[in-house]
Design a protein around this motif. Structure first.
Motif, PDB file in Angstrom:
ATOM      1  N   ASN A  84     107.727 -19.542  84.382  1.00 58.58           N
ATOM      2  CA  ASN A  84     108.781 -18.935  83.729  1.00 58.58           C
ATOM      3  C   ASN A  84     108.947 -19.184  82.549  1.00 58.58           C
ATOM      4  N   ARG A  85     108.234 -20.203  81.774  1.00 58.32           N
ATOM      5  CA  ARG A  85     107.932 -20.364  80.289  1.00 58.32           C
ATOM      6  C   ARG A  85     107.116 -19.427  79.791  1.00 58.32           C
ATOM      7  N   VAL A  86     105.851 -19.486  80.508  1.00 55.18           N
ATOM      8  CA  VAL A  86     104.875 -18.459  80.119  1.00 55.18           C
ATOM      9  C   VAL A  86     105.329 -17.114  80.062  1.00 55.18           C
ATOM     10  N   LYS A  87     106.042 -16.694  80.793  1.00 57.73           N
ATOM     11  CA  LYS A  87     106.628 -15.482  81.229  1.00 57.73           C
ATOM     12  C   LYS A  87     107.766 -15.183  80.000  1.00 57.73           C
ATOM     13  N   ALA A  88     108.442 -15.970  79.704  1.00 57.87           N
ATOM     14  CA  ALA A  88     109.489 -15.625  78.779  1.00 57.87           C
ATOM     15  C   ALA A  88     108.856 -15.710  77.529  1.00 57.87           C
ATOM     16  N   ILE A  89     107.890 -16.494  77.057  1.00 57.06           N
ATOM     17  CA  ILE A  89     107.308 -16.280  75.725  1.00 57.06           C
ATOM     18  C   ILE A  89     106.552 -15.012  75.577  1.00 57.06           C
ATOM     19  N   VAL A  90     105.740 -14.477  76.717  1.00 54.29           N
ATOM     20  CA  VAL A  90     105.005 -13.482  76.297  1.00 54.29           C
ATOM     21  C   VAL A  90     105.881 -12.099  76.341  1.00 54.29           C
ATOM     22  N   PHE A 139      96.900 -27.490  88.240  1.00 52.84           N
ATOM     23  CA  PHE A 139      96.580 -27.328  86.991  1.00 52.84           C
ATOM     24  C   PHE A 139      97.800 -28.295  86.146  1.00 52.84           C
ATOM     25  N   ILE A 140      98.977 -28.354  86.434  1.00 51.94           N
ATOM     26  CA  ILE A 140     100.114 -29.266  86.005  1.00 51.94           C
ATOM     27  C   ILE A 140      99.819 -30.650  86.156  1.00 51.94           C
ATOM     28  N   SER A 141      99.314 -31.090  87.233  1.00 50.24           N
ATOM     29  CA  SER A 141      99.173 -32.343  87.599  1.00 50.24           C
ATOM     30  C   SER A 141      98.155 -32.954  86.855  1.00 50.24           C
ATOM     31  N   ARG A 142      96.990 -32.150  86.239  1.00 47.85           N
ATOM     32  CA  ARG A 142      95.879 -32.337  85.466  1.00 47.85           C
ATOM     33  C   ARG A 142      96.410 -32.308  83.752  1.00 47.85           C
ATOM     34  N   HIS A 143      97.286 -31.410  83.367  1.00 46.09           N
ATOM     35  CA  HIS A 143      97.418 -31.302  81.935  1.00 46.09           C
ATOM     36  C   HIS A 143      98.899 -31.950  81.645  1.00 46.09           C
ATOM     37  N   PHE A 144      99.808 -31.836  82.443  1.00 44.29           N
ATOM     38  CA  PHE A 144     101.197 -32.227  81.912  1.00 44.29           C
ATOM     39  C   PHE A 144     101.052 -33.992  82.119  1.00 44.29           C
ATOM     40  N   LYS A 145     101.503 -34.621  81.237  1.00 48.02           N
ATOM     41  CA  LYS A 145     101.484 -36.062  81.250  1.00 48.02           C
ATOM     42  C   LYS A 145     103.012 -36.710  81.705  1.00 48.02           C
ATOM     43  N   SER A 146     103.893 -35.733  81.694  1.00 53.19           N
ATOM     44  CA  SER A 146     105.365 -36.118  81.934  1.00 53.19           C
ATOM     45  C   SER A 146     105.909 -35.096  82.977  1.00 53.19           C
ATOM     46  N   ASN A 147     107.235 -35.045  83.264  1.00 42.62           N
ATOM     47  CA  ASN A 147     107.980 -34.162  84.168  1.00 42.62           C
ATOM     48  C   ASN A 147     108.314 -32.872  83.267  1.00 42.62           C
ATOM     49  N   LYS A 148     107.797 -32.822  81.951  1.00 41.59           N
ATOM     50  CA  LYS A 148     108.237 -31.555  81.224  1.00 41.59           C
ATOM     51  C   LYS A 148     107.416 -30.467  81.402  1.00 41.59           C
ATOM     52  N   TYR A 149     107.538 -29.613  82.271  1.00 41.79           N
ATOM     53  CA  TYR A 149     106.669 -28.906  82.730  1.00 41.79           C
ATOM     54  C   TYR A 149     106.456 -27.392  81.951  1.00 41.79           C
ATOM     55  N   ASP A 150     107.175 -27.515  80.882  1.00 43.21           N
ATOM     56  CA  ASP A 150     107.299 -26.238  79.846  1.00 43.21           C
ATOM     57  C   ASP A 150     106.921 -26.783  78.314  1.00 43.21           C
ATOM     58  N   GLY A 151     106.122 -27.816  78.534  1.00 41.07           N
ATOM     59  CA  GLY A 151     105.974 -28.653  77.141  1.00 41.07           C
ATOM     60  C   GLY A 151     104.883 -27.494  76.304  1.00 41.07           C
ATOM     61  N   VAL A 152     105.208 -27.755  75.198  1.00 38.42           N
ATOM     62  CA  VAL A 152     104.302 -26.728  74.177  1.00 38.42           C
ATOM     63  C   VAL A 152     102.777 -27.323  74.294  1.00 38.42           C
ATOM     64  N   MET A 153     102.632 -28.369  74.393  1.00 41.86           N
ATOM     65  CA  MET A 153     101.296 -28.777  74.110  1.00 41.86           C
ATOM     66  C   MET A 153     100.233 -28.114  75.318  1.00 41.86           C
ATOM     67  N   THR A 154     100.751 -27.866  76.359  1.00 42.90           N
ATOM     68  CA  THR A 154      99.950 -27.172  77.345  1.00 42.90           C
ATOM     69  C   THR A 154     100.442 -25.849  77.375  1.00 42.90           C
ATOM     70  N   VAL A 155     101.340 -25.420  77.589  1.00 38.85           N
ATOM     71  CA  VAL A 155     101.815 -23.992  77.558  1.00 38.85           C
ATOM     72  C   VAL A 155     101.339 -23.070  76.129  1.00 38.85           C
ATOM     73  N   PHE A 180     107.181 -16.140  66.036  1.00 41.72           N
ATOM     74  CA  PHE A 180     108.619 -15.650  66.410  1.00 41.72           C
ATOM     75  C   PHE A 180     108.952 -15.815  67.851  1.00 41.72           C
ATOM     76  N   ALA A 181     107.640 -15.758  68.795  1.00 43.71           N
ATOM     77  CA  ALA A 181     108.026 -15.533  70.273  1.00 43.71           C
ATOM     78  C   ALA A 181     108.097 -17.072  70.600  1.00 43.71           C
ATOM     79  N   PHE A 182     107.917 -18.101  69.922  1.00 42.31           N
ATOM     80  CA  PHE A 182     108.188 -19.327  70.184  1.00 42.31           C
ATOM     81  C   PHE A 182     109.486 -19.867  69.830  1.00 42.31           C
ATOM     82  N   GLU A 183     110.060 -19.431  68.958  1.00 46.40           N
ATOM     83  CA  GLU A 183     111.173 -19.962  68.280  1.00 46.40           C
ATOM     84  C   GLU A 183     112.157 -20.213  69.037  1.00 46.40           C
TER      85      GLU A 183
END
Length: 225
Positions: A84-90, A139-155, A180-183
């Motif tokens: 959902n976060r990827v879709k929202a930004i694009v 992919f989420i288990s590999r890249h997200f270190k917490s339960n914030k699955y829409d974190g900018v460091m990976t998204v 502007f798309a990330f704001e």
């Protein structure tokens, strides 16, 4: 507990806790057992009626449809949060489609027509979510270190990789123009833009990109014009 209800004669005291009401009554009555029996039966009827009225009042309060209700949104599965976060930004980025952007960077100076194929990417992400949730979770288990699955460091790096795919890459698009798309979603949109250039080199990321490349045939490219 005995089925026989006992009433203690005397002064009345009411103790109320939640929906439980207890009544005690004590009377100093001369030894007139006939009158006492009659008085006891009358008092019992009154107590039964009063307790029934109390129960009804509690039930009506509990079921009061006019009272404001707080709706708690259930937690979404991790795959949904990420997709959902990827879709929202694009889709946010696609709002500028067709605008002429002037750019003056060390790499390139000039102007171009802004275009991000948000609709197509969103459909591809839906396809990925519907058919390969397990791969997203890996992919989420590999890249997200917490339960914030829409974190900018990976998204952000994931979106950067998406926009580099051959049939999705827009001609002339400058990543700096995507701030502007990330704001609406992150406190530091400029930091998110810098993360767009980071590469996700894990096997899990490569699997997702490979699946998305395969979905390109199902979802036609949007006409930039």
């Amino acid at each position: 507990m005995s089925d026989t209800k006992e009433y203690i004669k005397g002064d009345k005291h009411v103790h109320q806790a939640g929906s439980i009401m207890i009544k005690f009554a004590q009377y100093n009555v001369p030894e007139q057992k006939g009158d006492w029996k009659q008085q006891e039966e009358k008092e019992a009827e009154e107590l039964e009626k009063e307790f029934a009225d109390f129960e009804e009042m509690v039930d009506e309060t509990a079921e009061d449809n006019s009272a404001p209700k707080v709706k708690v949104k259930p937690d979404l599965p991790p795959a949904d949060v990420f997709v959902n976060r990827v879709k929202a930004i694009v889709m946010e980025a696609a709002k500028k489609n067709g605008e002429t952007i002037k750019t003056n960077t060390r790499a390139w100076q000039g102007e171009y027509v802004f275009f991000v194929d948000g609709q197509r990417i969103a459909k591809m992400m839906d396809d990925l979510r519907k058919n390969h949730e397990n791969k997203i979770n890996e992919f989420i288990s590999r890249h997200f270190k917490s339960n914030k699955y829409d974190g900018v460091m990976t998204v952000a790096p994931f979106i950067g990789g998406l926009l580099e795919l051959e049939e999705i890459k827009a001609r002339g698009l400058q990543l700096t123009d995507l701030e502007f798309a990330f704001e609406p979603y992150y406190n530091s949109a400029s930091s998110a833009v810098r993360r767009l250039s980071a590469k996700l080199e894990s096997d899990e990321a490569k699997v997702l990109y490979g699946l998305l490349i395969g979905f390109q045939k199902r979802h036609k490219r949007t006409d930039p014009t």
